[in-house]
Scaffold this motif. Structure first.
Motif, PDB file in Angstrom:
ATOM      1  N   LEU A 172       2.500  -4.064 -12.918  1.00  0.00           N
ATOM      2  CA  LEU A 172       3.055  -5.173 -13.690  1.00  0.00           C
ATOM      3  C   LEU A 172       3.931  -6.100 -12.848  1.00  0.00           C
ATOM      4  CD1 LEU A 172       4.066  -3.204 -16.911  1.00  0.00           C
ATOM      5  CD2 LEU A 172       1.995  -4.563 -16.515  1.00  0.00           C
ATOM      6  N   GLY A 173       4.581  -5.560 -11.834  1.00  0.00           N
ATOM      7  CA  GLY A 173       5.459  -6.386 -11.011  1.00  0.00           C
ATOM      8  C   GLY A 173       6.601  -5.570 -10.451  1.00  0.00           C
ATOM      9  N   ASN A 174       7.497  -6.265  -9.772  1.00  0.00           N
ATOM     10  CA  ASN A 174       8.646  -5.565  -9.209  1.00  0.00           C
ATOM     11  C   ASN A 174       9.915  -6.385  -9.385  1.00  0.00           C
ATOM     12  OD1 ASN A 174       7.405  -7.238  -7.071  1.00  0.00           O
ATOM     13  ND2 ASN A 174       9.136  -6.520  -5.859  1.00  0.00           N
ATOM     14  N   LEU A 175      11.040  -5.685  -9.309  1.00  0.00           N
ATOM     15  CA  LEU A 175      12.366  -6.266  -9.486  1.00  0.00           C
ATOM     16  C   LEU A 175      13.258  -5.820  -8.339  1.00  0.00           C
ATOM     17  CD1 LEU A 175      12.768  -4.924 -13.126  1.00  0.00           C
ATOM     18  CD2 LEU A 175      12.111  -7.257 -12.549  1.00  0.00           C
ATOM     19  N   ASN A 176      14.286  -6.594  -8.086  1.00  0.00           N
ATOM     20  CA  ASN A 176      15.318  -6.210  -7.129  1.00  0.00           C
ATOM     21  C   ASN A 176      16.553  -5.886  -7.955  1.00  0.00           C
ATOM     22  OD1 ASN A 176      16.906  -5.838  -4.889  1.00  0.00           O
ATOM     23  ND2 ASN A 176      17.091  -8.003  -4.419  1.00  0.00           N
ATOM     24  N   GLN A 177      16.947  -4.599  -7.992  1.00  0.00           N
ATOM     25  CA  GLN A 177      18.084  -4.188  -8.802  1.00  0.00           C
ATOM     26  C   GLN A 177      18.994  -3.251  -8.026  1.00  0.00           C
ATOM     27  OE1 GLN A 177      16.314  -2.520 -12.381  1.00  0.00           O
ATOM     28  NE2 GLN A 177      16.588  -4.474 -13.432  1.00  0.00           N
ATOM     29  N   GLN A 178      20.236  -3.659  -7.866  1.00  0.00           N
ATOM     30  CA  GLN A 178      21.279  -2.848  -7.251  1.00  0.00           C
ATOM     31  C   GLN A 178      20.856  -2.264  -5.913  1.00  0.00           C
ATOM     32  OE1 GLN A 178      22.569  -0.040 -10.237  1.00  0.00           O
ATOM     33  NE2 GLN A 178      23.184  -1.651 -11.638  1.00  0.00           N
ATOM     34  N   GLY A 179      20.209  -3.069  -5.092  1.00  0.00           N
ATOM     35  CA  GLY A 179      19.787  -2.642  -3.764  1.00  0.00           C
ATOM     36  C   GLY A 179      18.476  -1.870  -3.731  1.00  0.00           C
ATOM     37  N   GLN A 214       0.828  -1.210   0.000  1.00  0.00           N
ATOM     38  CA  GLN A 214       0.000   0.000   0.000  1.00  0.00           C
ATOM     39  C   GLN A 214       0.861   1.259   0.000  1.00  0.00           C
ATOM     40  OE1 GLN A 214      -2.849   0.151   3.193  1.00  0.00           O
ATOM     41  NE2 GLN A 214      -4.062   1.708   2.180  1.00  0.00           N
ATOM     42  N   SER A 215       1.972   1.254   0.741  1.00  0.00           N
ATOM     43  CA  SER A 215       2.833   2.440   0.794  1.00  0.00           C
ATOM     44  C   SER A 215       3.482   2.716  -0.570  1.00  0.00           C
ATOM     45  CB  SER A 215       3.917   2.271   1.863  1.00  0.00           C
ATOM     46  OG  SER A 215       4.754   1.170   1.552  1.00  0.00           O
ATOM     47  N   VAL A 216       3.805   1.662  -1.313  1.00  0.00           N
ATOM     48  CA  VAL A 216       4.390   1.818  -2.645  1.00  0.00           C
ATOM     49  C   VAL A 216       3.347   2.395  -3.601  1.00  0.00           C
ATOM     50  CG1 VAL A 216       5.359   0.571  -4.618  1.00  0.00           C
ATOM     51  CG2 VAL A 216       6.079  -0.018  -2.289  1.00  0.00           C
ATOM     52  N   GLN A 217       2.133   1.865  -3.540  1.00  0.00           N
ATOM     53  CA  GLN A 217       1.059   2.373  -4.397  1.00  0.00           C
ATOM     54  C   GLN A 217       0.776   3.837  -4.085  1.00  0.00           C
ATOM     55  OE1 GLN A 217      -0.506   0.675  -7.020  1.00  0.00           O
ATOM     56  NE2 GLN A 217      -1.307   2.710  -7.462  1.00  0.00           N
ATOM     57  N   LYS A 218       0.811   4.190  -2.802  1.00  0.00           N
ATOM     58  CA  LYS A 218       0.567   5.576  -2.392  1.00  0.00           C
ATOM     59  C   LYS A 218       1.659   6.501  -2.951  1.00  0.00           C
ATOM     60  CE  LYS A 218      -0.250   8.394   1.691  1.00  0.00           C
ATOM     61  NZ  LYS A 218      -0.312   8.456   3.150  1.00  0.00           N
ATOM     62  N   THR A 219       2.906   6.046  -2.917  1.00  0.00           N
ATOM     63  CA  THR A 219       4.018   6.837  -3.463  1.00  0.00           C
ATOM     64  C   THR A 219       3.846   7.028  -4.962  1.00  0.00           C
ATOM     65  OG1 THR A 219       5.527   6.067  -1.737  1.00  0.00           O
ATOM     66  CG2 THR A 219       6.529   6.922  -3.761  1.00  0.00           C
ATOM     67  N   PHE A 220       3.519   5.941  -5.668  1.00  0.00           N
ATOM     68  CA  PHE A 220       3.299   6.019  -7.110  1.00  0.00           C
ATOM     69  C   PHE A 220       2.177   7.008  -7.437  1.00  0.00           C
ATOM     70  CE2 PHE A 220       0.676   4.507 -10.667  1.00  0.00           C
ATOM     71  CZ  PHE A 220       1.558   4.715 -11.708  1.00  0.00           C
ATOM     72  N   THR A 221       1.063   6.892  -6.734  1.00  0.00           N
ATOM     73  CA  THR A 221      -0.082   7.773  -6.971  1.00  0.00           C
ATOM     74  C   THR A 221       0.286   9.231  -6.706  1.00  0.00           C
ATOM     75  OG1 THR A 221      -1.609   5.982  -6.436  1.00  0.00           O
ATOM     76  CG2 THR A 221      -2.492   8.223  -6.328  1.00  0.00           C
ATOM     77  N   ALA A 233       5.749   3.105 -16.443  1.00  0.00           N
ATOM     78  CA  ALA A 233       6.220   3.864 -15.287  1.00  0.00           C
ATOM     79  C   ALA A 233       7.098   2.948 -14.445  1.00  0.00           C
ATOM     80  CB  ALA A 233       5.047   4.366 -14.460  1.00  0.00           C
ATOM     81  N   ARG A 234       8.248   3.462 -14.039  1.00  0.00           N
ATOM     82  CA  ARG A 234       9.216   2.685 -13.262  1.00  0.00           C
ATOM     83  C   ARG A 234       9.610   3.497 -12.035  1.00  0.00           C
ATOM     84  NH1 ARG A 234      15.265   1.175 -15.198  1.00  0.00           N
ATOM     85  NH2 ARG A 234      15.741  -0.186 -13.446  1.00  0.00           N
ATOM     86  N   LEU A 235       9.335   2.940 -10.863  1.00  0.00           N
ATOM     87  CA  LEU A 235       9.610   3.596  -9.583  1.00  0.00           C
ATOM     88  C   LEU A 235      10.647   2.786  -8.821  1.00  0.00           C
ATOM     89  CD1 LEU A 235       9.019   5.532  -7.179  1.00  0.00           C
ATOM     90  CD2 LEU A 235       7.064   4.047  -6.634  1.00  0.00           C
ATOM     91  N   SER A 236      11.759   3.421  -8.452  1.00  0.00           N
ATOM     92  CA  SER A 236      12.813   2.767  -7.674  1.00  0.00           C
ATOM     93  C   SER A 236      12.808   3.320  -6.256  1.00  0.00           C
ATOM     94  CB  SER A 236      14.188   3.026  -8.297  1.00  0.00           C
ATOM     95  OG  SER A 236      14.265   2.448  -9.576  1.00  0.00           O
ATOM     96  N   LEU A 237      12.753   2.395  -5.284  1.00  0.00           N
ATOM     97  CA  LEU A 237      12.716   2.777  -3.870  1.00  0.00           C
ATOM     98  C   LEU A 237      13.812   2.048  -3.094  1.00  0.00           C
ATOM     99  CD1 LEU A 237       8.878   2.508  -3.190  1.00  0.00           C
ATOM    100  CD2 LEU A 237      10.200   4.610  -3.465  1.00  0.00           C
ATOM    101  N   LYS A 238      14.363   2.757  -2.115  1.00  0.00           N
ATOM    102  CA  LYS A 238      15.339   2.166  -1.201  1.00  0.00           C
ATOM    103  C   LYS A 238      15.186   2.869   0.136  1.00  0.00           C
ATOM    104  CE  LYS A 238      20.211   0.997  -0.895  1.00  0.00           C
ATOM    105  NZ  LYS A 238      21.509   1.123  -1.595  1.00  0.00           N
TER     106      LYS A 238
END
Length: 126
Positions: A85-92, A27-34, A111-116
């Motif tokens: 569509l999904g998520n990936l783990n890339q470079q941390g 939910q927090s990821v969707q909220k950030t995207f929105t 749309a591509r969102l990278s979070l760390k």
């Protein structure tokens, strides 16, 4: 086709549907995207960079943001749908992908969102 084969096919389809339904971001990821999409639509630079890490804030100038917003905001305002569509783990980073489809039938956008650590490291609209 035998009843057993039909039952196996139905079970496989049901498992696929369940996997698809559970394939949603937190939910927090969707909220950030929105929030990011809304910022682009409303041409709100402050909202757009708010959750970004230092490199994101430095890398996205207000001028660049205004240019991108100017191109996409009219399309967003006419209506769109976003499908995760999904998520990936890339470079941390955890990288999340959405397909944006516009009501005016113009080209789709990926749309591509990278979070760390809860901070935005990147947001691309291709």
């Amino acid at each position: 086709m035998s009843p057993l084969a039909v039952a196996k096919n139905v079970q496989a389809v049901n498992e696929l549907v369940l996997a698809t339904q559970s394939n949603q971001p937190e939910q927090s990821v969707q909220k950030t995207f929105t929030s990011l999409i809304n910022a682009v639509e409303q041409n709100n630079y402050t909202q757009f960079i708010f959750q970004g890490n230092a490199a994101f804030k430095e890398g996205i100038t207000k001028q660049t943001f205004i240019q991108v917003s100017g191109q996409l905001a009219p399309r967003l305002k006419k209506g769109y749908s976003a499908v995760f569509l999904g998520n990936l783990n890339q470079q941390g980073y955890q990288v999340y992908l959405w397909k944006l489809t516009f009501k005016n039938r113009s080209d789709d956008v990926l749309a591509r969102l990278s979070l760390k650590d809860g901070k935005i490291g990147g947001f691309w609209l291709n």
